[in-house]
Design a protein around this motif. Structure first.
Motif, short mmCIF file in Angstrom:
data_model
loop_
_atom_site.label_atom_id
_atom_site.label_comp_id
_atom_site.label_asym_id
_atom_site.label_seq_id
_atom_site.Cartn_x
_atom_site.Cartn_y
_atom_site.Cartn_z
N GLU A 1 0.84 -1.19 0.00
CA GLU A 1 0.00 0.00 0.00
C GLU A 1 0.88 1.24 0.00
O GLU A 1 1.99 1.24 0.54
N ALA B 1 0.78 4.11 -10.00
CA ALA B 1 0.23 2.76 -9.93
C ALA B 1 1.23 1.74 -10.47
O ALA B 1 1.41 0.66 -9.89
N LEU C 1 4.07 1.16 -7.99
CA LEU C 1 3.66 0.30 -6.87
C LEU C 1 3.52 -1.15 -7.34
O LEU C 1 3.91 -2.08 -6.63
N ALA C 2 2.96 -1.35 -8.54
CA ALA C 2 2.82 -2.70 -9.09
C ALA C 2 4.19 -3.35 -9.28
O ALA C 2 4.37 -4.55 -9.01
N THR D 1 5.44 -4.40 -5.91
CA THR D 1 4.67 -5.56 -5.45
C THR D 1 5.19 -6.84 -6.10
O THR D 1 5.38 -7.87 -5.44
N LEU E 1 -3.17 4.03 -2.70
CA LEU E 1 -3.02 3.00 -3.72
C LEU E 1 -2.77 1.66 -3.03
O LEU E 1 -1.83 1.53 -2.23
N LYS E 2 -3.61 0.68 -3.35
CA LYS E 2 -3.50 -0.65 -2.74
C LYS E 2 -3.28 -1.67 -3.84
O LYS E 2 -4.02 -1.71 -4.82
N SER E 3 -2.25 -2.50 -3.68
CA SER E 3 -1.90 -3.45 -4.73
C SER E 3 -1.84 -4.87 -4.20
O SER E 3 -1.69 -5.10 -2.99
N VAL F 1 -3.93 -2.87 -8.97
CA VAL F 1 -3.72 -1.68 -8.13
C VAL F 1 -5.02 -0.89 -8.11
O VAL F 1 -5.54 -0.52 -9.17
#
Length: 397
Positions: free
Chosen positions: A248, A273, A276-277, A280, A311-313, A332
């Motif tokens: 996150e 996004a 972050l991806a 992850t 942003l949550k992935s 994401v």
């Protein structure tokens, strides 16, 4: 917002459109005042002199001496916005009083690796227009000495959809129509029209519920997740729960990231996004991944300066049929959070696909399967699988 000769040129081009406010009409143009435009009138290209501009190259280089894909996506959105402004400007070059915003981005697949030490060109134009929406096609081109066929230079194709809103009422506003001239322009118009019809069809399909066959798929997908939850000692060690791959990231949206209308522009959201991806996938795989594609993106809610963006992935699922090229699919979700109003809304959902580097696979890297633990997670997985393989959906139906 970062600064480079490329993006500076784009924003300067937009600002010139707004240099003469006295020439602008007070209201949005009526449909009788609009004039058809050709794709050539909006065609724009920019060149990245990576081979000779060290400072520019450093801005786009990642730790593995490759292109930063997130920054490239950001530039694509900025260029698409500039092209949409050019199409909506009048014969004197002044823009109509419209809000032009990114509505969606179609699936983008990287056709070949993009190098950060070789000159790059992005060219785009409006190819299709509805009443208040338009599609902009962008091509990322990077010639290499070994490429004998010009088509081998094409690294990426992107289709952005922008919508026009009246700056006073916020309602949809008519825009200049498109008049394709060449056979290629007519072909691109037909392809864009087909995509528009397909999007409308999918919106209708999303309203239907699960049939018995889909319910069976859902049950089968949840079976391994139940083992993880109820009998963890017996769970498959080559698998992991979706929830255990989550990361996150939270930010306050700053004025430097705004577009001409004072809202956070879509390219910035796509870059954050993707970054972050990437993180992850890196944490999940244990090695730096390679970016392959971003799926269709809908921009559901505007993001304003000062908004609290979360942003949550997670890794949604993996495809391991090809042991030398496993596919890692990452979701994401961007939430616009307003603590004062005790509200949180989804503004975007992004889907990215990565793979492992060949050298990592040769060194024994093993990618695990990912399984859902809840029915909600299983539904999301099935929706993505069906979106990736529409021909299988038609076969089942």
């Amino acid at each position: 917002m970062y600064h480079s000769p490329v993006t500076n040129a784009l924003w300067e081009a937009r600002s010139r459109i707004f240099e003469k406010p006295q020439e602008l009409p007070s209201d949005a143009a009526s449909e009788s005042e609009l004039v058809p435009k050709t794709p050539a009138q909006s065609r724009t290209s920019i060149i990245y002199k990576f081979s000779s501009d060290y400072i520019l190259r450093e801005q786009y280089r990642n730790p593995w001496n490759e292109i930063r894909s997130g920054k490239l996506l950001e530039d694509l959105d900025a260029l698409a916005g500039t092209i949409s402004f050019k199409h909506c400007s009048n014969d004197k070059g002044a823009a109509m009083p419209l809000l032009l915003v990114t509505a969606s981005v179609d699936r983008m697949v990287l056709k070949k690796p993009i190098r950060v030490d070789t000159d790059l060109k992005i060219v785009g134009a409006v190819t299709w227009v509805g009443r208040s929406s338009m599609e902009i096609r962008l091509e990322v081109i990077q010639p290499t000495p070994e490429a004998s066929d010009p088509s081998d230079s094409l690294a990426l194709t992107a289709n952005f959809t922008f919508v026009a809103r009246d700056s006073k009422t916020g309602k949809s506003a008519p825009i200049n129509q498109i008049s394709p001239e060449t056979q290629q322009e007519k072909l691109l118009w037909r392809e864009a029209e087909d995509r528009n019809q397909m999007r409308k069809k999918k919106r209708g399909e999303n309203m239907r519920g699960l049939d018995d066959r889909e319910a069976d798929r859902l049950k089968a997908l949840l079976a391994e997740g139940r083992v993880f939850c109820d009998m963890p000692a017996l769970a498959d060690r080559d698998s992991i729960l979706i929830r255990d791959t989550r990361l996150e990231y939270s930010i306050i949206c700053q004025p430097q990231q705004r577009n001409i209308h004072g809202r956070i522009f879509g390219g910035f959201l796509m870059r954050k996004a993707l970054e972050l991806a990437f993180s992850t996938t890196y944490a999940f795989a244990g090695a730096a991944p390679l970016f392959l594609e971003v799926d269709h993106v809908d921009f559901l809610k505007p993001v304003d300066v000062g908004n609290f963006l979360r942003l949550k992935s997670c890794v949604l699922y993996t495809e391991l049929e090809n042991p030398t090229r496993p596919l890692i699919n990452v979701e994401v979700v961007a939430h616009v959070t307003r603590p004062e109003l005790r509200s949180s809304e989804v503004s975007n959902t992004f889907y990215f696909t990565f793979t492992a580097r060949p050298e990592a696979m040769k060194n024994g890297l093993k990618i695990r399967s990912v399984v859902p633990a809840t029915e909600e997670e299983a539904r999301r997985v099935l929706e993505r699988m069906d979106a990736e393989n529409p021909e299988l959906v038609q076969t089942r139906n």
